[in-house]
Scaffold this motif. Structure first.
Motif, PDB file in Angstrom:
ATOM      1  N   ILE A  57      12.372  25.867  41.383  1.00 31.31           N
ATOM      2  CA  ILE A  57      13.698  25.353  41.713  1.00 31.31           C
ATOM      3  C   ILE A  57      13.995  24.217  40.746  1.00 31.31           C
ATOM      4  O   ILE A  57      13.199  23.282  40.611  1.00 31.31           O
ATOM      5  CB  ILE A  57      13.753  24.847  43.175  1.00 31.31           C
ATOM      6  CG1 ILE A  57      13.475  25.989  44.135  1.00 31.31           C
ATOM      7  CG2 ILE A  57      15.098  24.200  43.463  1.00 31.31           C
ATOM      8  CD1 ILE A  57      13.324  25.541  45.573  1.00 31.31           C
ATOM      9  N   VAL A  58      15.120  24.289  40.070  1.00 35.05           N
ATOM     10  CA  VAL A  58      15.526  23.230  39.144  1.00 35.05           C
ATOM     11  C   VAL A  58      15.998  22.034  39.960  1.00 35.05           C
ATOM     12  O   VAL A  58      16.855  22.163  40.828  1.00 35.05           O
ATOM     13  CB  VAL A  58      16.652  23.716  38.207  1.00 35.05           C
ATOM     14  CG1 VAL A  58      17.120  22.580  37.309  1.00 35.05           C
ATOM     15  CG2 VAL A  58      16.192  24.899  37.383  1.00 35.05           C
ATOM     16  N   ILE A  59      15.413  20.863  39.677  1.00 35.90           N
ATOM     17  CA  ILE A  59      15.851  19.655  40.386  1.00 35.90           C
ATOM     18  C   ILE A  59      16.700  18.746  39.492  1.00 35.90           C
ATOM     19  O   ILE A  59      17.402  17.880  39.987  1.00 35.90           O
ATOM     20  CB  ILE A  59      14.671  18.864  40.974  1.00 35.90           C
ATOM     21  CG1 ILE A  59      13.695  18.423  39.896  1.00 35.90           C
ATOM     22  CG2 ILE A  59      13.983  19.672  42.053  1.00 35.90           C
ATOM     23  CD1 ILE A  59      12.665  17.437  40.384  1.00 35.90           C
ATOM     24  N   GLY A  60      16.629  18.954  38.178  1.00 39.07           N
ATOM     25  CA  GLY A  60      17.463  18.133  37.311  1.00 39.07           C
ATOM     26  C   GLY A  60      17.149  18.305  35.845  1.00 39.07           C
ATOM     27  O   GLY A  60      16.262  19.066  35.452  1.00 39.07           O
ATOM     28  N   LEU A  61      17.897  17.580  35.040  1.00 40.73           N
ATOM     29  CA  LEU A  61      17.770  17.618  33.588  1.00 40.73           C
ATOM     30  C   LEU A  61      17.431  16.231  33.069  1.00 40.73           C
ATOM     31  O   LEU A  61      17.900  15.232  33.613  1.00 40.73           O
ATOM     32  CB  LEU A  61      19.089  18.058  32.952  1.00 40.73           C
ATOM     33  CG  LEU A  61      19.702  19.361  33.439  1.00 40.73           C
ATOM     34  CD1 LEU A  61      21.092  19.543  32.828  1.00 40.73           C
ATOM     35  CD2 LEU A  61      18.798  20.530  33.108  1.00 40.73           C
ATOM     36  N   VAL A  62      16.638  16.175  32.024  1.00 40.40           N
ATOM     37  CA  VAL A  62      16.388  14.922  31.317  1.00 40.40           C
ATOM     38  C   VAL A  62      17.237  14.987  30.054  1.00 40.40           C
ATOM     39  O   VAL A  62      17.135  15.936  29.272  1.00 40.40           O
ATOM     40  CB  VAL A  62      14.902  14.740  30.974  1.00 40.40           C
ATOM     41  CG1 VAL A  62      14.693  13.445  30.195  1.00 40.40           C
ATOM     42  CG2 VAL A  62      14.057  14.737  32.249  1.00 40.40           C
ATOM     43  N   VAL A  63      18.082  13.978  29.893  1.00 43.45           N
ATOM     44  CA  VAL A  63      19.063  13.962  28.801  1.00 43.45           C
ATOM     45  C   VAL A  63      18.833  12.729  27.942  1.00 43.45           C
ATOM     46  O   VAL A  63      18.604  11.636  28.464  1.00 43.45           O
ATOM     47  CB  VAL A  63      20.494  13.945  29.387  1.00 43.45           C
ATOM     48  CG1 VAL A  63      21.533  13.872  28.293  1.00 43.45           C
ATOM     49  CG2 VAL A  63      20.723  15.171  30.270  1.00 43.45           C
ATOM     50  N   SER A  64      18.888  12.908  26.636  1.00 40.70           N
ATOM     51  CA  SER A  64      18.697  11.796  25.721  1.00 40.70           C
ATOM     52  C   SER A  64      19.808  11.754  24.688  1.00 40.70           C
ATOM     53  O   SER A  64      20.174  12.774  24.119  1.00 40.70           O
ATOM     54  CB  SER A  64      17.347  11.923  25.007  1.00 40.70           C
ATOM     55  OG  SER A  64      17.205  10.902  24.040  1.00 40.70           O
TER      56      SER A  64
ATOM     57  N   GLY B 282      14.289   5.561  27.945  1.00 44.86           N
ATOM     58  CA  GLY B 282      15.705   5.475  27.616  1.00 44.86           C
ATOM     59  C   GLY B 282      16.492   6.735  27.906  1.00 44.86           C
ATOM     60  O   GLY B 282      17.693   6.777  27.663  1.00 44.86           O
ATOM     61  N   CYS B 283      15.827   7.751  28.417  1.00 49.34           N
ATOM     62  CA  CYS B 283      16.530   8.986  28.769  1.00 49.34           C
ATOM     63  C   CYS B 283      17.221   8.839  30.121  1.00 49.34           C
ATOM     64  O   CYS B 283      16.954   7.911  30.877  1.00 49.34           O
ATOM     65  CB  CYS B 283      15.555  10.163  28.834  1.00 49.34           C
ATOM     66  SG  CYS B 283      14.912  10.650  27.236  1.00 49.34           S
ATOM     67  N   THR B 284      18.081   9.768  30.413  1.00 52.67           N
ATOM     68  CA  THR B 284      18.839   9.779  31.661  1.00 52.67           C
ATOM     69  C   THR B 284      18.463  11.013  32.464  1.00 52.67           C
ATOM     70  O   THR B 284      18.362  12.105  31.910  1.00 52.67           O
ATOM     71  CB  THR B 284      20.352   9.798  31.357  1.00 52.67           C
ATOM     72  OG1 THR B 284      20.673   8.668  30.551  1.00 52.67           O
ATOM     73  CG2 THR B 284      21.172   9.770  32.625  1.00 52.67           C
ATOM     74  N   PHE B 285      18.248  10.825  33.772  1.00 56.41           N
ATOM     75  CA  PHE B 285      17.975  11.951  34.656  1.00 56.41           C
ATOM     76  C   PHE B 285      19.281  12.392  35.302  1.00 56.41           C
ATOM     77  O   PHE B 285      20.016  11.583  35.858  1.00 56.41           O
ATOM     78  CB  PHE B 285      16.968  11.575  35.746  1.00 56.41           C
ATOM     79  CG  PHE B 285      16.689  12.706  36.693  1.00 56.41           C
ATOM     80  CD1 PHE B 285      15.921  13.790  36.300  1.00 56.41           C
ATOM     81  CD2 PHE B 285      17.227  12.708  37.961  1.00 56.41           C
ATOM     82  CE1 PHE B 285      15.672  14.839  37.165  1.00 56.41           C
ATOM     83  CE2 PHE B 285      16.991  13.756  38.841  1.00 56.41           C
ATOM     84  CZ  PHE B 285      16.212  14.827  38.435  1.00 56.41           C
ATOM     85  N   VAL B 286      19.576  13.685  35.204  1.00 55.87           N
ATOM     86  CA  VAL B 286      20.782  14.258  35.792  1.00 55.87           C
ATOM     87  C   VAL B 286      20.361  15.187  36.921  1.00 55.87           C
ATOM     88  O   VAL B 286      19.758  16.234  36.664  1.00 55.87           O
ATOM     89  CB  VAL B 286      21.602  15.051  34.752  1.00 55.87           C
ATOM     90  CG1 VAL B 286      22.803  15.709  35.405  1.00 55.87           C
ATOM     91  CG2 VAL B 286      22.018  14.162  33.600  1.00 55.87           C
ATOM     92  N   PRO B 287      20.611  14.825  38.177  1.00 60.78           N
ATOM     93  CA  PRO B 287      20.264  15.728  39.285  1.00 60.78           C
ATOM     94  C   PRO B 287      21.024  17.045  39.144  1.00 60.78           C
ATOM     95  O   PRO B 287      22.189  17.059  38.716  1.00 60.78           O
ATOM     96  CB  PRO B 287      20.718  14.984  40.537  1.00 60.78           C
ATOM     97  CG  PRO B 287      20.984  13.590  40.109  1.00 60.78           C
ATOM     98  CD  PRO B 287      21.258  13.611  38.642  1.00 60.78           C
TER      99      PRO B 287
END
Length: 107
Positions: free
Chosen positions: A39-46, A78-83
């Motif tokens: 199950i995908v819980i989120g993305l790590v975005v940089s 410094g990355c952002t977590f996107v639920p």
């Protein structure tokens, strides 16, 4: 859409502000009676790191070792977590969110 297709896609918030590129996809493994699934819980975005970082911190089964966890803290600083609940669409080659950039959590 496959998870690998998300890698490197640009991520835009609800107001069209660029958040960064997808560098990792966070999943949890579930076991049902018949099969294993994820199950995908989120993305790590940089916004500053290249999208080639997926996989360097995990083994082939997707597990984190102590060295991998330490490396991930440095690599993903410094990355952002996107639920995943904040993802509006991801099927156009870009990821569009239902949240504002400032509402997202730093990793």
């Amino acid at each position: 859409m496959s998870l690998t297709a998300l890698m490197g896609q640009s991520v835009w918030d609800v107001h069209g502000v660029w958040v960064g590129h997808v560098v990792d996809v966070r999943v949890i493994k579930t076991k049902s009676e018949s099969m294993q699934s994820h199950i995908v819980i989120g993305l790590v975005v940089s916004a500053i790191r290249a999208p080639f970082l997926l996989g360097i911190t995990r083994d082939r089964q997707g597990r984190w070792g102590w060295l991998s966890e330490l490396l991930a803290r440095v690599v993903y600083a410094g990355c952002t977590f996107v639920p995943w609940e904040s993802v509006d669409s991801s099927d156009t080659g870009e990821v569009h969110l239902t949240a504002m950039r400032k509402e997202l959590t730093r990793v």
